[in-house]
Design a protein around this motif. Structure first.
Motif, mmCIF file in Angstrom:
data_model
loop_
_atom_site.group_PDB
_atom_site.id
_atom_site.type_symbol
_atom_site.label_atom_id
_atom_site.label_comp_id
_atom_site.label_asym_id
_atom_site.label_seq_id
_atom_site.Cartn_x
_atom_site.Cartn_y
_atom_site.Cartn_z
ATOM 1 N N HIS A 525 -7.315 -1.272 -6.918
ATOM 2 C CA HIS A 525 -6.479 -2.415 -7.264
ATOM 3 C C HIS A 525 -5.745 -2.889 -6.025
ATOM 4 N N VAL A 526 -5.218 -4.100 -6.120
ATOM 5 C CA VAL A 526 -4.568 -4.712 -4.965
ATOM 6 C C VAL A 526 -3.064 -4.501 -5.074
ATOM 7 N N TRP A 527 -2.422 -4.141 -3.974
ATOM 8 C CA TRP A 527 -0.962 -3.979 -3.932
ATOM 9 C C TRP A 527 -0.329 -5.299 -3.513
ATOM 10 N N ASN A 528 0.777 -5.646 -4.183
ATOM 11 C CA ASN A 528 1.568 -6.804 -3.759
ATOM 12 C C ASN A 528 2.958 -6.683 -4.382
ATOM 13 N N GLY A 529 3.835 -7.630 -4.109
ATOM 14 C CA GLY A 529 5.174 -7.621 -4.705
ATOM 15 C C GLY A 529 5.970 -6.404 -4.288
ATOM 16 N N ASP A 530 6.559 -5.716 -5.273
ATOM 17 C CA ASP A 530 7.407 -4.561 -4.956
ATOM 18 C C ASP A 530 6.658 -3.482 -4.173
ATOM 19 N N GLN A 531 5.334 -3.473 -4.294
ATOM 20 C CA GLN A 531 4.559 -2.424 -3.618
ATOM 21 C C GLN A 531 4.356 -2.719 -2.127
ATOM 22 N N THR A 532 4.603 -3.970 -1.709
ATOM 23 C CA THR A 532 4.404 -4.268 -0.276
ATOM 24 C C THR A 532 5.633 -4.909 0.371
ATOM 25 N N ASP A 533 6.623 -5.329 -0.433
ATOM 26 C CA ASP A 533 7.770 -6.052 0.136
ATOM 27 C C ASP A 533 8.653 -5.175 1.009
ATOM 28 N N TYR A 534 8.598 -3.874 0.803
ATOM 29 C CA TYR A 534 9.493 -2.968 1.552
ATOM 30 C C TYR A 534 8.691 -1.944 2.344
ATOM 31 N N GLY A 535 7.634 -2.409 2.971
ATOM 32 C CA GLY A 535 6.742 -1.494 3.674
ATOM 33 C C GLY A 535 5.778 -0.859 2.688
ATOM 34 N N LEU A 536 4.900 -0.044 3.224
ATOM 35 C CA LEU A 536 3.915 0.634 2.362
ATOM 36 C C LEU A 536 4.467 2.015 2.078
ATOM 37 N N ASN A 537 4.885 2.219 0.841
ATOM 38 C CA ASN A 537 5.545 3.475 0.475
ATOM 39 C C ASN A 537 4.550 4.393 -0.229
ATOM 40 N N LEU A 538 4.256 5.507 0.440
ATOM 41 C CA LEU A 538 3.306 6.459 -0.138
ATOM 42 C C LEU A 538 4.090 7.621 -0.736
ATOM 43 N N SER A 539 3.766 7.973 -1.950
ATOM 44 C CA SER A 539 4.501 9.019 -2.662
ATOM 45 C C SER A 539 3.659 10.288 -2.690
ATOM 46 N N ALA A 540 3.961 11.163 -3.649
ATOM 47 C CA ALA A 540 3.187 12.403 -3.752
ATOM 48 C C ALA A 540 1.820 12.159 -4.386
ATOM 49 N N VAL A 541 1.635 10.983 -4.991
ATOM 50 C CA VAL A 541 0.344 10.672 -5.628
ATOM 51 C C VAL A 541 -0.665 10.346 -4.525
ATOM 52 N N PRO A 542 -1.854 10.962 -4.560
ATOM 53 C CA PRO A 542 -2.801 10.672 -3.484
ATOM 54 C C PRO A 542 -3.283 9.223 -3.502
ATOM 55 N N ARG A 543 -3.039 8.502 -2.425
ATOM 56 C CA ARG A 543 -3.460 7.103 -2.357
ATOM 57 C C ARG A 543 -3.959 6.804 -0.955
ATOM 58 N N THR A 544 -4.982 5.978 -0.882
ATOM 59 C CA THR A 544 -5.468 5.485 0.401
ATOM 60 C C THR A 544 -5.510 3.965 0.327
ATOM 61 N N LEU A 545 -5.052 3.334 1.403
ATOM 62 C CA LEU A 545 -4.931 1.871 1.409
ATOM 63 C C LEU A 545 -5.796 1.268 2.506
ATOM 64 N N ASP A 546 -6.383 0.126 2.191
ATOM 65 C CA ASP A 546 -7.008 -0.701 3.218
ATOM 66 C C ASP A 546 -6.050 -1.874 3.456
ATOM 67 N N VAL A 547 -5.593 -2.019 4.702
ATOM 68 C CA VAL A 547 -4.521 -2.978 5.010
ATOM 69 C C VAL A 547 -5.045 -4.016 5.983
ATOM 70 N N ARG A 548 -4.956 -5.295 5.593
ATOM 71 C CA ARG A 548 -5.370 -6.377 6.497
ATOM 72 C C ARG A 548 -4.135 -7.195 6.846
ATOM 73 N N LEU A 549 -3.955 -7.408 8.152
ATOM 74 C CA LEU A 549 -2.709 -7.991 8.628
ATOM 75 C C LEU A 549 -2.923 -9.362 9.254
ATOM 76 N N GLY A 550 -1.891 -10.177 9.171
ATOM 77 C CA GLY A 550 -1.878 -11.453 9.875
ATOM 78 C C GLY A 550 -0.486 -11.696 10.422
ATOM 79 N N THR A 551 -0.309 -12.818 11.102
ATOM 80 C CA THR A 551 1.023 -13.160 11.625
ATOM 81 C C THR A 551 1.365 -14.597 11.239
ATOM 82 N N TYR A 552 2.634 -14.918 11.315
ATOM 83 C CA TYR A 552 3.055 -16.315 11.115
ATOM 84 C C TYR A 552 4.181 -16.618 12.070
#
Ligand code: DGJ
Length: 552
Positions: A525-552
């Motif tokens: 699933h895609v992360w957005n909103g609260d899941q990305t607004d404050y950095g990428l917060n990884l908890s004790a639940v195993p998760r792997t993210l693919d992160v694509r970045l841009g600039t403005y």
């Protein structure tokens, strides 16, 4: 255990081909190794990076070492119960000289057969530990016919003329007998293990001597008063002379290190002549920050001050791995640095089975390490300390299982990215200081004290409470392309910033998922909103993210 593969069964995953500019296959060829399947496990290095090749591709040892007396069939059910819960892909297990050659010349490999069979049933690889002339410096695992014949198998004699609990590395009959037994083991393995369940063999265990800096027997003294071998002079660019003339006050320790290393190399060579598996040694460390003299540790082992001696003396040993039991961040990382500088393959064959030690896996793998393995990970309750682990207590060690459940499903991906020099990793320091990782155009800040919600610079933000069980944060990041990263870890906040001044980062996409076993990303699933607004917060639940970045 959670598994994306299971979660996806029956559904159509979103698959996107990832672009990698470097290829592990090309690196393997450059390193002189063929990318074939079913060939011998081997170590390769290229441009100061290393890989353990298993089944033709880079492999990470997500290991666990059994207790010292777990090397008997009756113990194995209690070993597998722990290994399976842990999700380890490699079991480090002793094979003792006393066990395979109880009478001289009569070999019994029943233990090896049982171990191989059961490892295959559990889909776990093996690193065998050859407990022979040295086990923590002593001959306690030699057969009785060795223990009782001090004339044929002489001990180290200390400066006062007393025998100590360590065999002399200059005992030629001892070396011949050890090498013969080890060669017999490796010959047996060649026939019994065509599928290479065994991926590495450790020669001896924590070599060296407690109680004397070297052997002072007449035989040893004659060698000590003779010339330093050419090979060693060359390694240190030194002029010829006796040991004392060349090495001054360090001469006793360097002499012993050289003698032990030459012995171990000869044993390894005898084994490799039968089957050329990667061979390692482990190290009882001296204090990595403020070492005292050689009477405070096992003199002669591959401590950090004599690593070059060992490298020159023991070319058949591919890996020198530190056993790291000091839990604080400064000592741990100093040891990691000692055993990974100069492009040496980093492997931690033993580390303390304590809650807070598990996070160091991220730092070890992040420095290009080929493996990590806590000690005493079985339910035999035969451990040496009060923290023997009955099954009911396993939760205390959950972070190791968290590590392996995080990395295990994508192990081949991380191993390949590591060999291609694309990964970085960090572990939480005792002071919880943020780590900064420089990826060129992108700077990554890793924070360990942020709650999952709220911007890092908010005045009212309260730190994430310190975990009373121990520090737990760590992260591993692989660069996939100029603006694309794979991120995994636990108990961290990961923030990306463009290096270019005046630019702001924006996420083009952050998706949680996994690789399909190769380089094909599958989005859950895609992360957005609260899941990305404050950095990428990884908890004790195993998760792997693919992160694509841009600039403005
Ligand atoms: C280090 C040794 O290598 C192991 O075999 C075991 O004795 C542990 N120490 C005990 O903590």
């Amino acid at each position: 255990m959670f598994s994306w593969a299971k979660a996806f069964s029956g559904k159509r995953p979103v698959i996107r081909r990832l672009h990698t500019s470097l290829s592990a296959a090309a690196l393997l060829l450059a390193a002189g190794a063929q990318a074939q399947t079913n060939d011998l496990p081997r170590l390769v290095s290229h441009d100061g990076r290393n890989a353990l090749i298993v089944d033709g591709a880079p492999f990470l040892i997500l290991g666990a070492q059994a207790n010292n007396s777990s090397n008997y069939p009756a113990q194995l059910p209690m070993v597998w119960a722990a290994i399976d819960r842990l999700g380890a892909n490699t079991l480090e297990m002793p094979v003792a000289w006393e066990q395979i050659e109880p009478s001289e010349g009569q070999f019994d490999f029943a233990w090896v057969d049982t171990l191989l069979d059961q490892a295959r049933q559990h889909h776990v690889r093996l690193a065998l530990l050859w407990f022979a002339t040295w086990k923590n410096g002593s001959p306690h695992y030699t057969p009785q016919w060795v223990k009782t014949d001090a004339k044929r198998f002489p001990r180290v004699i200390n400066a006062k003329g007393e025998a100590v609990d360590s065999l002399s590395p200059l005992g030629s009959a001892t070396l011949a007998a050890d090498a013969k037994a080890f060669a017999a083991l490796m010959k047996y393995l060649k026939a019994a293990d065509p599928q290479h369940t065994v991926i590495m063999v450790q020669v001896e265990n924590e070599t060296g001597t407690w109680g004397s800096v070297r052997d002072y027997s007449p035989l040893a003294q004659t060698a000590f008063d003779g010339p330093v071998p050419q090979l060693l002079l060359k390694a240190r660019a030194l002029k010829p002379g006796t040991w004392r003339e060349v090495f001054g006050t360090d001469a006793d320790e360097v002499f012993h290190a050289w003698s032990v290393a030459r012995y171990v190399d000869a044993v390894a060579a005898a084994g490799q002549a039968q089957v050329n598996l990667p061979m390692s040694v482990n190290v009882a460390l001296r204090d990595p920050i403020a070492p005292k003299g050689p009477d405070s540790y096992e003199s002669g082992g591959p401590t950090d001050n004599v690593l070059d001696v060992w490298h020159a003396a023991a070319p058949h040993i591919g890996v020198i791995g530190p056993d790291i039991y000091q839990p604080d961040y400064a000592h741990y990382m100093a040891a990691v640095d000692h055993y990974s500088h100069d492009g040496e393959p980093l492997f931690v064959p033993e580390t303390a089975r304590s809650y807070a030690t598990a996070r160091y896996m991220f730092a070890v793998l992040g420095r290009g390490g080929i493996g990590f393995s806590p000690f005493g990970m079985d339910f035999t309750a035969d451990a040496t300390t009060a923290e023997a682990i009955p099954a009911a207590d396993f939760d205390k060690l959950q972070p190791f299982a968290d590590d392996y459940h995080l990395i295990g499903p994508m192990m081949r991906y991380w191993a390949k990215a590591s060999f291609e020099g694309r990964i970085r990793g960090t572990a939480e320091s005792d002071a919880r200081t943020p780590d900064i990782i420089d990826f060129g155009d992108w700077i990554v800040t890793v924070r360990y004290d942020r709650p999952p919600f709220g911007a890092s610079d908010w005045a009212q933000i309260k730190p994430r409470p310190v975990n009373p069980l121990g520090a737990d944060g760590g992260v591993l990041i692989a660069r996939q392309g100029p603006d694309e990263f794979i991120v995994t870890g636990r108990m961290v906040r990961v923030e990306f910033m463009p290096k270019a001044p005046g630019q702001h980062m924006q996420f083009l996409s952050v998706s949680e998922g996994t690789m399909d076993g190769g380089d094909h990303w599958m989005t859950h699933h895609v992360w957005n909103g609260d899941q990305t607004d404050y950095g990428l917060n990884l908890s004790a639940v195993p998760r792997t993210l693919d992160v694509r970045l841009g600039t403005y």
